[in-house]
Design a protein around this motif. Sequence first.
Motif, PDB file in Angstrom:
ATOM      1  N   UNK A  58     -14.391  44.829   4.918  1.00  0.00           N
ATOM      2  CA  UNK A  58     -13.461  45.942   5.115  1.00  0.00           C
ATOM      3  C   UNK A  58     -13.432  46.474   6.532  1.00  0.00           C
ATOM      4  N   UNK A  59     -13.927  45.708   7.503  1.00  0.00           N
ATOM      5  CA  UNK A  59     -13.966  46.201   8.878  1.00  0.00           C
ATOM      6  C   UNK A  59     -12.564  46.324   9.481  1.00  0.00           C
ATOM      7  N   UNK A  60     -11.675  45.416   9.135  1.00  0.00           N
ATOM      8  CA  UNK A  60     -10.297  45.523   9.643  1.00  0.00           C
ATOM      9  C   UNK A  60      -9.583  46.707   8.992  1.00  0.00           C
ATOM     10  N   UNK A 149     -21.858  49.681   9.688  1.00  0.00           N
ATOM     11  CA  UNK A 149     -22.105  48.351   9.133  1.00  0.00           C
ATOM     12  C   UNK A 149     -21.710  48.322   7.660  1.00  0.00           C
ATOM     13  N   UNK A 150     -20.937  47.312   7.281  1.00  0.00           N
ATOM     14  CA  UNK A 150     -20.547  47.137   5.887  1.00  0.00           C
ATOM     15  C   UNK A 150     -21.203  45.911   5.278  1.00  0.00           C
ATOM     16  N   UNK A 151     -21.475  45.956   3.983  1.00  0.00           N
ATOM     17  CA  UNK A 151     -22.036  44.818   3.253  1.00  0.00           C
ATOM     18  C   UNK A 151     -21.255  44.652   1.951  1.00  0.00           C
ATOM     19  N   UNK A 152     -21.438  43.505   1.304  1.00  0.00           N
ATOM     20  CA  UNK A 152     -20.834  43.277  -0.007  1.00  0.00           C
ATOM     21  C   UNK A 152     -21.634  42.211  -0.738  1.00  0.00           C
ATOM     22  N   UNK A 153     -21.337  42.006  -2.014  1.00  0.00           N
ATOM     23  CA  UNK A 153     -22.054  41.004  -2.814  1.00  0.00           C
ATOM     24  C   UNK A 153     -21.947  39.645  -2.116  1.00  0.00           C
ATOM     25  N   UNK A 240     -24.689  53.812  10.195  1.00  0.00           N
ATOM     26  CA  UNK A 240     -24.052  54.219   8.929  1.00  0.00           C
ATOM     27  C   UNK A 240     -23.757  52.938   8.174  1.00  0.00           C
ATOM     28  N   UNK A 241     -24.400  52.744   7.023  1.00  0.00           N
ATOM     29  CA  UNK A 241     -24.202  51.531   6.241  1.00  0.00           C
ATOM     30  C   UNK A 241     -23.450  51.860   4.959  1.00  0.00           C
ATOM     31  N   UNK A 242     -22.512  51.000   4.597  1.00  0.00           N
ATOM     32  CA  UNK A 242     -21.715  51.203   3.388  1.00  0.00           C
ATOM     33  C   UNK A 242     -21.547  49.866   2.669  1.00  0.00           C
ATOM     34  N   UNK A 243     -21.164  49.926   1.436  1.00  0.00           N
ATOM     35  CA  UNK A 243     -20.787  48.730   0.699  1.00  0.00           C
ATOM     36  C   UNK A 243     -19.294  48.781   0.438  1.00  0.00           C
ATOM     37  N   UNK A 244     -18.645  47.629   0.406  1.00  0.00           N
ATOM     38  CA  UNK A 244     -17.185  47.568   0.375  1.00  0.00           C
ATOM     39  C   UNK A 244     -16.606  48.340  -0.809  1.00  0.00           C
ATOM     40  N   UNK A 245     -17.360  48.464  -1.888  1.00  0.00           N
ATOM     41  CA  UNK A 245     -16.867  49.230  -3.042  1.00  0.00           C
ATOM     42  C   UNK A 245     -16.612  50.693  -2.695  1.00  0.00           C
TER      43      UNK A 245
END
Length: 353
Positions: A58-60, A149-153, A240-245
């Motif tokens: 989701x960075x874009x 920073x974003x992460x996802x499954x 700041x870390x997030x998950x795409x959900x």
Amino acid sequence: QGYDNLDNTSSLRDGAATVTSKDDDDANKDRQLRKPQQTAVEEEPQLDFAVVGFEKTGTTFLLEVFGNHPEITMPVKHSPDAAKICVRKEEGKETLKRWIQHQQQQEERQLVEEATSNSMKYGVKCSEMIRKPLGIENWADVSSANLIVGVRHPVEWFQSNYNYRVMLHHKDKSTSNIPSPHKLTDHHNCWHGVSTIAAQFDKYLQQLGKTPLDRDELSILLDTLPTPDVRINHNPLKVFIYTIEQLEDTNTTRRTHFERDLQHFMGLTSPFDDFSSQAKSNVNKVTYPEYIDICQPEFDSLRKSLVKEGKKSSEWIVNRFVMAEDVVVSDVEYFREKLRAWGEDPCSVVREQ
């Protein structure tokens, strides 16, 4: 004894040499000639935030959201400035300085015209920079930019990134062969950043130096990634870390809380527009024969590997990384809930539903 005091792992890799062009020297001399004598040494331009990864999280989308905010200015996607800023060596640092100085000059002119004292926040999006710790170290040298920073499954990330690279392959009319997903299982077999190793997000977060690593953890890190690419980068930057959900959350109360937490982290006065009203970016409506549906039985072993390592990654992130003093997370319980699902096959959940 742990390795938390490792000095930028200079023993693992030397820093990049400073490179200055003749044009830069001439420009610096010209600024010195025009600078009033009573003025103190010119301050370095400052970057306020950087979206540094991971790709396909989701960075874009965030770039579009930030671009619509009245207090934020960023290089546009795929601009020459954005491309140069995202390189690892000194060129990125020098380009960053020039870009911020140019933006600040434009802002000063606008403030004079509008007689306002609004202060802009300067940011960049380099979604693969989290994998290039020397690049982040360069940024830390010239700014106090906070990192997003974003992460996802890992299973969903692998499919999304692989299909995205397939799309670019056709768009660029490349004549090279598209590798089978089954072959992308280590750092020796990585296709444009796509591999099961690249889905081990904890290995890259560990290099930010926010948590001490014991001997076993450092040994695993060095065994997993190419040694020349490993660099423990201790710096004061907040993360700041997030998950795409959290970007797509249909729970309005929770999503609004996330938007507000991100706003405060970035030091913004005005709120963001509702994330649910923002159009999604990088949505490709064209399909290609090489696209994969990772839930198909032929990818069972690939998913099993991604889930096995994903469980380890999620445990380190939720138990170690988010507990670090420099790390910020919105609604930590919801975040942990989503990351703990990395230990489950998302395709099995879909079939059950």
